[in-house]
Scaffold this active site. Sequence first.
Site, mmCIF file in Angstrom:
data_model
loop_
_atom_site.group_PDB
_atom_site.id
_atom_site.type_symbol
_atom_site.label_atom_id
_atom_site.label_comp_id
_atom_site.label_asym_id
_atom_site.label_seq_id
_atom_site.Cartn_x
_atom_site.Cartn_y
_atom_site.Cartn_z
ATOM 1 N N CYS A 110 0.860 -1.181 0.000
ATOM 2 C CA CYS A 110 0.000 0.000 0.000
ATOM 3 C C CYS A 110 0.898 1.234 0.000
ATOM 4 O O CYS A 110 2.105 1.119 -0.213
ATOM 5 C CB CYS A 110 -0.980 -0.011 1.174
ATOM 6 S SG CYS A 110 -0.268 0.259 2.809
ATOM 7 N N ARG B 38 -3.251 -0.569 5.393
ATOM 8 C CA ARG B 38 -3.811 -1.693 4.643
ATOM 9 C C ARG B 38 -2.863 -2.872 4.493
ATOM 10 O O ARG B 38 -3.238 -4.021 4.769
ATOM 11 C CB ARG B 38 -4.262 -1.217 3.253
ATOM 12 C CG ARG B 38 -5.373 -0.192 3.305
ATOM 13 C CD ARG B 38 -5.638 0.413 1.946
ATOM 14 N NE ARG B 38 -4.517 1.282 1.551
ATOM 15 C CZ ARG B 38 -4.423 1.892 0.380
ATOM 16 N NH1 ARG B 38 -5.359 1.705 -0.542
ATOM 17 N NH2 ARG B 38 -3.395 2.675 0.111
ATOM 18 N N ASP C 68 -8.167 3.574 1.474
ATOM 19 C CA ASP C 68 -7.168 3.800 2.514
ATOM 20 C C ASP C 68 -7.838 4.309 3.789
ATOM 21 O O ASP C 68 -8.340 5.432 3.826
ATOM 22 C CB ASP C 68 -6.136 4.812 2.021
ATOM 23 C CG ASP C 68 -4.900 4.874 2.904
ATOM 24 O OD1 ASP C 68 -4.972 4.407 4.063
ATOM 25 O OD2 ASP C 68 -3.867 5.380 2.431
#
Length: 154
Positions: free
Chosen positions: A8, A14, A120
């Site tokens: 990420c 994440r 996100d």
Amino acid sequence: MITVAFVCLGNICRSPMAEAIMRQKLLDRNINDIKVTSRGTGQWNLGEPPHEGTQAILSEHDIPFDGMISELFESNDDFDYIIAMDQSNVDNIKQINPNIKGQLFKLLEFSDMTETDVPDPYYTNNFEGVYKMVQSSCDNLINFIIKDANLREE
């Protein structure tokens, strides 16, 4: 040993969540031939532990994340499977390493969801929603890797 890297942007929300969930699922299924890590394509959070929201949701589900710190995805990284959280990170990965050898996917390619990108939670604060997305995708990812790499479950 098969290697998997979740990627990420900052490697604090994440991708470490996915790493921890995947590790737990592999442990639960007694699969020892897959090594899991995570990386970020941005440098802002290098060396930091997972975001407190990620820590909270993992703790709530009794998934360990001890010792995890943010690391950068680099041009010399060599993983069998690279699992990006969104299209922006796919693009960043290809820019960092145009000659990537491993197979590159977005996580939600292994999901039944209509979404294609994992949002996100650093910006949305929806750690529970991201947890559900990651959780539902990891079993399918494991099954894919087992078949693709000709592994056996013990």
